[in-house]
Design an enzyme around this catalytic site. Structure first.
Site, mmCIF file in Angstrom:
data_model
loop_
_atom_site.group_PDB
_atom_site.id
_atom_site.type_symbol
_atom_site.label_atom_id
_atom_site.label_comp_id
_atom_site.label_asym_id
_atom_site.label_seq_id
_atom_site.Cartn_x
_atom_site.Cartn_y
_atom_site.Cartn_z
ATOM 1 N N LYS A 1 0.823 -1.216 0.000
ATOM 2 C CA LYS A 1 0.000 0.000 0.000
ATOM 3 C C LYS A 1 0.852 1.259 0.000
ATOM 4 C CE LYS A 1 -4.427 -1.607 1.464
ATOM 5 N NZ LYS A 1 -5.428 -1.809 2.467
ATOM 6 N N LYS B 1 -12.587 -5.350 -2.620
ATOM 7 C CA LYS B 1 -13.681 -4.389 -2.534
ATOM 8 C C LYS B 1 -13.177 -2.970 -2.767
ATOM 9 C CE LYS B 1 -13.994 -5.225 2.345
ATOM 10 N NZ LYS B 1 -12.815 -4.732 3.064
ATOM 11 N N LYS C 1 -5.770 -9.963 -6.481
ATOM 12 C CA LYS C 1 -6.871 -10.386 -5.601
ATOM 13 C C LYS C 1 -8.163 -9.627 -5.917
ATOM 14 C CE LYS C 1 -7.711 -9.053 -1.267
ATOM 15 N NZ LYS C 1 -7.785 -8.883 0.180
HETATM 16 P P1 ATP Z 1 -10.051 -5.563 0.221
HETATM 17 O O1 ATP Z 1 -11.175 -6.338 -0.402
HETATM 18 O O2 ATP Z 1 -10.263 -4.102 0.180
HETATM 19 O O3 ATP Z 1 -8.721 -6.005 -0.289
HETATM 20 P P2 ATP Z 1 -9.503 -6.971 2.585
HETATM 21 O O4 ATP Z 1 -9.585 -8.296 1.985
HETATM 22 O O5 ATP Z 1 -8.153 -6.487 2.988
HETATM 23 O O6 ATP Z 1 -10.167 -5.864 1.724
HETATM 24 P P3 ATP Z 1 -11.551 -7.581 4.491
HETATM 25 O O7 ATP Z 1 -12.813 -7.356 3.774
HETATM 26 O O8 ATP Z 1 -11.522 -7.179 5.912
HETATM 27 O O9 ATP Z 1 -10.357 -6.823 3.846
HETATM 28 O O10 ATP Z 1 -11.161 -9.093 4.346
HETATM 29 C C1 ATP Z 1 -11.987 -9.962 4.899
HETATM 30 C C2 ATP Z 1 -11.540 -11.366 4.806
HETATM 31 O O11 ATP Z 1 -11.852 -11.870 3.515
HETATM 32 C C3 ATP Z 1 -10.044 -11.594 5.028
HETATM 33 O O12 ATP Z 1 -9.908 -12.796 5.750
HETATM 34 C C4 ATP Z 1 -9.522 -11.747 3.632
HETATM 35 O O13 ATP Z 1 -8.386 -12.579 3.592
HETATM 36 C C5 ATP Z 1 -10.702 -12.411 2.924
HETATM 37 N N1 ATP Z 1 -10.712 -12.058 1.514
HETATM 38 C C6 ATP Z 1 -10.925 -10.824 1.004
HETATM 39 N N2 ATP Z 1 -10.829 -10.865 -0.352
HETATM 40 C C7 ATP Z 1 -10.559 -12.157 -0.668
HETATM 41 C C8 ATP Z 1 -10.345 -12.836 -1.911
HETATM 42 N N3 ATP Z 1 -10.368 -12.189 -3.055
HETATM 43 N N4 ATP Z 1 -10.102 -14.161 -1.869
HETATM 44 C C9 ATP Z 1 -10.085 -14.834 -0.701
HETATM 45 N N5 ATP Z 1 -10.273 -14.246 0.491
HETATM 46 C C10 ATP Z 1 -10.497 -12.923 0.520
#
Ligand code: ATP
Ligand code: LTN
Length: 326
Positions: A111, A195, A192
């Site tokens: 980041k 969101k 990945k």
């Molecule tokens: P962002 O989507 O902004 O990258 P983040 O994944 O860092 O956000 P959270 O929404 O808090 O933040 O993540 C929630 C959980 O979902 C975490 O355990 C993360 O590892 C999992 N997760 C999020 N996106 C994925 C993905 N694309 N594939 C698998 N697991 C995910």
């Protein structure tokens, strides 16, 4: 009974990745574990948030947890910000964590690599995450692969504290799903699904209209050899679609590969799109029943009451051990 614990930041709309990486695991394990699922809203403010939107998303997160099949009778559900002990323990842990180990966190490095001006909170957030976990002596932390390093930091922090002050914290273990540990962006399948992505065509939101989600799957980036094979390195787009199908249908990836072996990409996408749309339809139907009912407040009140007592006792023990008392 062993404890599982996880949280999903309300920093954007929850996605299919959030469901497969974290929420689904909590649902699958909820019969066998004492389950804690919270909203890490203090983590959301490590980057700027609009107050009105944040408030809405906090409630949405809880609504989606329940709509995805999280049973409030089997899960303790709460907001991080309503329990003052998280930030309090985090401070103690910050004082036992080295700059070097916090600086190695790859998410922070990624980041900040673009040279953006970021908050100190973004740097210390894995320590707050460690506090979230060890405050309740969680045994397992169901997360996607991107969070593994943070859970490992929590283990290091807890072990160091125990060695110095005597046994105080359980050492948590990450629980990474066998299939779907990293759901990829549909438009850039080496990244990945997120969101906070710039391009919403690559991300399926749990509250996307099912028809929109179908279109996103139909326009997913693949490759040109028209051969259905699970090969994440050479065929990331196709492998991602197979993974999504495998996880949602709960069929092992080898069987999914066999099922689709004679399909062309168009018909593969169509079938994956149907499964995704059906999943979203089911979630959204429940979500509509829940979101305007009082159940969210009831669940959060109970969660706040229970976790505040547990956390208070743990923090008292910590203060006692480190000499913060009269
Ligand atoms: P962002 O989507 O902004 O990258 P983040 O994944 O860092 O956000 P959270 O929404 O808090 O933040 O993540 C929630 C959980 O979902 C975490 O355990 C993360 O590892 C999992 N997760 C999020 N996106 C994925 C993905 N694309 N594939 C698998 N697991 C995910
Ligand atoms: N840092 C995580 C969210 C999070 C979390 C936690 C996950 C905060 N505290 C405790 C598991 C356990 C993220 O960015 N996805």
């Amino acid at each position: 009974m062993k404890k599982t614990l996880t949280g999903l930041k309300p920093s954007g709309e929850l996605t299919l990745g959030s469901l497969i990486g974290a929420i689904k695991q909590m649902k699958d394990y909820q019969e066998d574990y004492d389950s804690y699922l919270f909203v890490p809203d203090l983590h959301a403010i490590t980057v700027p948030q609009d107050p009105k939107e944040l408030k809405e998303r906090i409630r949405k997160n809880v609504g989606l947890y329940l709509a995805c099949g999280i049973d409030p009778k089997r899960n303790t559900i709460y907001l991080q910000s309503e329990n003052l002990y998280h930030a309090n323990l985090s401070w103690v842990l910050e004082c036992t964590t080295y700059m070097g180990e916090a600086s190695r966190m790859t998410q922070y490095k990624d980041k900040t690599s673009k040279g953006e001006n970021v908050s100190v909170g973004l740097f210390t957030y894995p320590i707050l995450m460690a506090a979230d976990i060890i405050l309740y002596d969680a045994d397992y932390v169901p997360v996607g692969i991107d969070q593994k390093q943070h859970v490992e930091l929590a283990r290091d922090i807890a072990t160091r504290f125990n060695n110095k002050y005597g046994n105080t914290f359980k050492i948590p273990e990450p629980l990474i799903p066998k299939t779907g540990a990293k759901i990829m962006d549909l438009q850039a399948p080496t990244k990945k699904m997120s969101k906070s992505a710039d391009n919403y065509k690559g991300t399926i939101l749990l509250l996307d209209p099912p028809e929109t989600a179908k279109k996103k799957i139909m326009s997913a980036v693949t490759d040109s050899d028209n051969l259905v094979k699970y090969d994440p390195i050479n065929k990331p787009g196709i492998s991602n679609l197979l993974t999504i199908y495998s996880s949602l249908k709960e069929i092992p990836i080898t069987e999914v590969e066999k099922h689709f072996q004679d399909y062309n990409y168009g018909s593969l996408k169509k079938e994956v799109a149907e499964v995704v749309a059906t999943t979203l339809t089911t979630i959204q139907k429940k979500y509509q029943e829940i979101i305007n009912s009082n159940i969210i407040n009831e669940v959060l009140d109970a969660g706040r009451e229970k976790t505040t007592k547990l956390a208070e006792a743990k923090l008292k023990e910590v203060y006692h051990k480190i000499g913060l008392e009269r």
